[in-house]
Scaffold this motif. Structure first.
Motif, PDB file in Angstrom:
ATOM      1  N   ASP A   1       0.956  -1.173  -0.015  1.00 13.41           N
ATOM      2  CA  ASP A   1       0.044   0.125   0.076  1.00 13.41           C
ATOM      3  C   ASP A   1       0.954   1.188   0.113  1.00 13.41           C
ATOM      4  O   ASP A   1       1.922   1.078  -0.324  1.00 13.41           O
ATOM      5  CB  ASP A   1      -0.913  -0.120   1.384  1.00 13.41           C
ATOM      6  N   GLY A   2       0.344   2.223   0.352  1.00 12.23           N
ATOM      7  CA  GLY A   2       1.130   3.437   0.239  1.00 12.23           C
ATOM      8  C   GLY A   2       2.359   3.759   1.103  1.00 12.23           C
ATOM      9  O   GLY A   2       3.508   4.301   0.630  1.00 12.23           O
TER      10      GLY A   2
ATOM     11  N   THR B   1      -0.154   6.340   5.335  1.00  7.62           N
ATOM     12  CA  THR B   1      -1.111   6.641   4.478  1.00  7.62           C
ATOM     13  C   THR B   1      -2.372   6.088   4.721  1.00  7.62           C
ATOM     14  O   THR B   1      -2.478   5.084   5.666  1.00  7.62           O
ATOM     15  CB  THR B   1      -0.374   5.963   3.008  1.00  7.62           C
TER      16      THR B   1
ATOM     17  N   GLU C   1      -5.428   3.726   4.968  1.00  7.27           N
ATOM     18  CA  GLU C   1      -5.646   2.211   4.668  1.00  7.27           C
ATOM     19  C   GLU C   1      -6.415   1.631   3.547  1.00  7.27           C
ATOM     20  O   GLU C   1      -7.222   2.406   3.101  1.00  7.27           O
ATOM     21  CB  GLU C   1      -6.481   1.573   6.106  1.00  7.27           C
ATOM     22  N   THR C   2      -5.966   0.858   2.779  1.00  8.88           N
ATOM     23  CA  THR C   2      -6.525   0.024   1.639  1.00  8.88           C
ATOM     24  C   THR C   2      -6.548  -1.431   1.801  1.00  8.88           C
ATOM     25  O   THR C   2      -7.494  -1.861   1.276  1.00  8.88           O
ATOM     26  CB  THR C   2      -5.550   0.553   0.605  1.00  8.88           C
ATOM     27  N   VAL C   3      -5.817  -1.959   2.882  1.00  5.97           N
ATOM     28  CA  VAL C   3      -5.803  -3.583   2.986  1.00  5.97           C
ATOM     29  C   VAL C   3      -5.564  -3.849   4.187  1.00  5.97           C
ATOM     30  O   VAL C   3      -5.591  -4.985   4.713  1.00  5.97           O
ATOM     31  CB  VAL C   3      -4.407  -4.027   2.219  1.00  5.97           C
TER      32      VAL C   3
ATOM     33  N   VAL D   1     -11.560   0.508   3.066  1.00  2.87           N
ATOM     34  CA  VAL D   1     -10.638   1.328   2.320  1.00  2.87           C
ATOM     35  C   VAL D   1     -10.940   3.101   2.920  1.00  2.87           C
ATOM     36  O   VAL D   1     -12.043   3.360   2.709  1.00  2.87           O
ATOM     37  CB  VAL D   1     -10.756   1.324   0.683  1.00  2.87           C
TER      38      VAL D   1
ATOM     39  N   GLY E   1      -6.732   6.529   0.114  1.00  2.00           N
ATOM     40  CA  GLY E   1      -5.692   5.174   0.322  1.00  2.00           C
ATOM     41  C   GLY E   1      -5.579   4.734  -0.975  1.00  2.00           C
ATOM     42  O   GLY E   1      -4.388   4.416  -1.273  1.00  2.00           O
ATOM     43  N   LYS E   2      -6.612   4.546  -2.021  1.00  2.00           N
ATOM     44  CA  LYS E   2      -6.090   4.057  -3.259  1.00  2.00           C
ATOM     45  C   LYS E   2      -5.281   4.704  -3.800  1.00  2.00           C
ATOM     46  O   LYS E   2      -4.387   4.300  -4.669  1.00  2.00           O
ATOM     47  CB  LYS E   2      -7.227   3.813  -4.205  1.00  2.00           C
TER      48      LYS E   2
ATOM     49  N   SER F   1      -1.803   4.348  -2.624  1.00  2.00           N
ATOM     50  CA  SER F   1      -1.146   3.143  -3.008  1.00  2.00           C
ATOM     51  C   SER F   1      -0.484   3.160  -4.409  1.00  2.00           C
ATOM     52  O   SER F   1       0.380   2.562  -4.784  1.00  2.00           O
ATOM     53  CB  SER F   1      -2.409   2.023  -2.697  1.00  2.00           C
ATOM     54  N   ASP F   2      -1.766   3.647  -5.180  1.00  2.00           N
ATOM     55  CA  ASP F   2      -1.351   3.917  -6.913  1.00  2.00           C
ATOM     56  C   ASP F   2      -0.075   4.559  -6.978  1.00  2.00           C
ATOM     57  O   ASP F   2       0.825   4.133  -7.756  1.00  2.00           O
ATOM     58  CB  ASP F   2      -2.467   4.408  -7.438  1.00  2.00           C
TER      59      ASP F   2
ATOM     60  N   LYS G   1       2.911   2.638  -5.897  1.00  2.00           N
ATOM     61  CA  LYS G   1       3.367   1.447  -6.960  1.00  2.00           C
ATOM     62  C   LYS G   1       3.881   2.210  -8.132  1.00  2.00           C
ATOM     63  O   LYS G   1       4.920   1.578  -8.637  1.00  2.00           O
ATOM     64  CB  LYS G   1       1.781   0.788  -7.435  1.00  2.00           C
TER      65      LYS G   1
END
Length: 292
Positions: free
Chosen positions: A48-49, A70, A72-74, A80, A84-85, A88-89, A92
């Motif tokens: 994640d982030g 960051t 939460e996403t997981v 979520v 968060g997304k 995370s993106d 990545k």
């Protein structure tokens, strides 16, 4: 006889010179070999982030970036969270399969066995990097600067906490990323199950208008434009009232925490106060429970 001795001296001198040159080449060949403060690693997976898997010295490790948090996403027990997304993106895109340089603060790992590190995109010029280098090359700092993470002071790893807090204030002032109130409002309307939870930063609430069921609030720094008619005294009183809703209040000077309603809860000065949502978080940060 003299010629033989002279030849031997010449050969020995040549060998010594070669050894000196070889040592110099080895020392300059890789700037990481002479200093253990920064370890070169490769990011092999982004969870994640702020959490990664890295390959270090031929072994795979799970890594948690320090000084930041960051959304939460997981998380197994949380939906979520807002932005968060995006966080995370972003990580990545920035870090997957990239060579990075890892810097330790005080702790080596957390209670889950994850490495605790600052992640550098490029190695700084020294062990005491300038603010400009930190902003430009340290990924933890970039997360805060660009509004993908909160500045999160977690004892005893607080080397850059004051600077990260300044970066967060700048992100708030410019409504970057997770500090964009219009996007937050839209997210809350479409995700009613995901109660907005903005963590506290060094005991300072984040924004009055975003209280959640745990009592956490967001930083009033972003409310300056909306509350210019509020006097300094009224503003300070409001911050104190908001913070009083937090369940755990700790004293960063004594490293002792109190539960809301306990005898010592209100005796901690704002200067030394740090707030937590749960006792486990306070304990994990190195605080111990007050005896009464």
């Amino acid at each position: 006889m003299f010629d033989k001795i002279k030849n031997k001296i010449f050969k020995l001198s040549s060998m010594c010179l070669c050894l000196v040159l070889l040592a110099s080449l080895v020392g300059c060949g890789d700037k990481n070999t002479g200093d253990s403060s920064f370890q070169r690693a490769t990011v092999v997976r982004v969870i994640d982030g702020d959490t990664l898997h890295v390959s270090l010295d031929g072994k795979k490790y799970k890594l948690r970036m320090i000084g930041v948090d960051t959304p939460e996403t997981v998380h197994p027990n949380k939906p979520v969270q807002f932005y968060g997304k995006e966080a995370s993106d972003y990580t990545k895109n920035q870090l997957k399969d990239r060579t990075v340089y890892l810097q330790k603060d005080v702790s080596d790992t957390d209670k889950y066995g994850r490495l605790l590190r600052y992640v550098w995109l490029e190695r700084p010029s020294s062990d005491n990097p300038s603010h400009e280098e930190i902003a430009r090359y340290m990924y933890n700092a970039q997360l805060v600067i660009n509004g993908y993470a909160y500045s999160y002071s977690y004892q005893p790893d607080t080397r850059y906490s004051d600077l990260f807090a300044k970066f967060q204030h700048q992100a708030q002032e410019n409504s970057r990323g997770l500090w964009d109130e219009a996007r937050l409002k839209s997210f809350n309307q479409t995700h009613p199950e995901a109660i907005e939870t903005r963590p506290l930063n060094k005991g300072k609430s984040i924004k009055k208008g975003n209280k959640n069921t745990s009592g956490q609030v967001s930083n009033p720094a972003t409310d300056i434009n909306k509350n210019q008619d509020m006097s300094s005294k009224e503003h300070n009183s409001q911050v104190a009232d908001d913070n009083s809703q937090a369940y755990i209040k700790a004293n960063k000077k004594s490293m002792v925490y109190h539960i809301r309603g306990s005898k010592g809860y209100d005796s901690i000065s704002d200067k030394n106060a740090v707030y937590f949502d749960k006792e486990d978080d306070a304990i994990a940060a190195g605080y111990r429970k007050a005896k009464r």
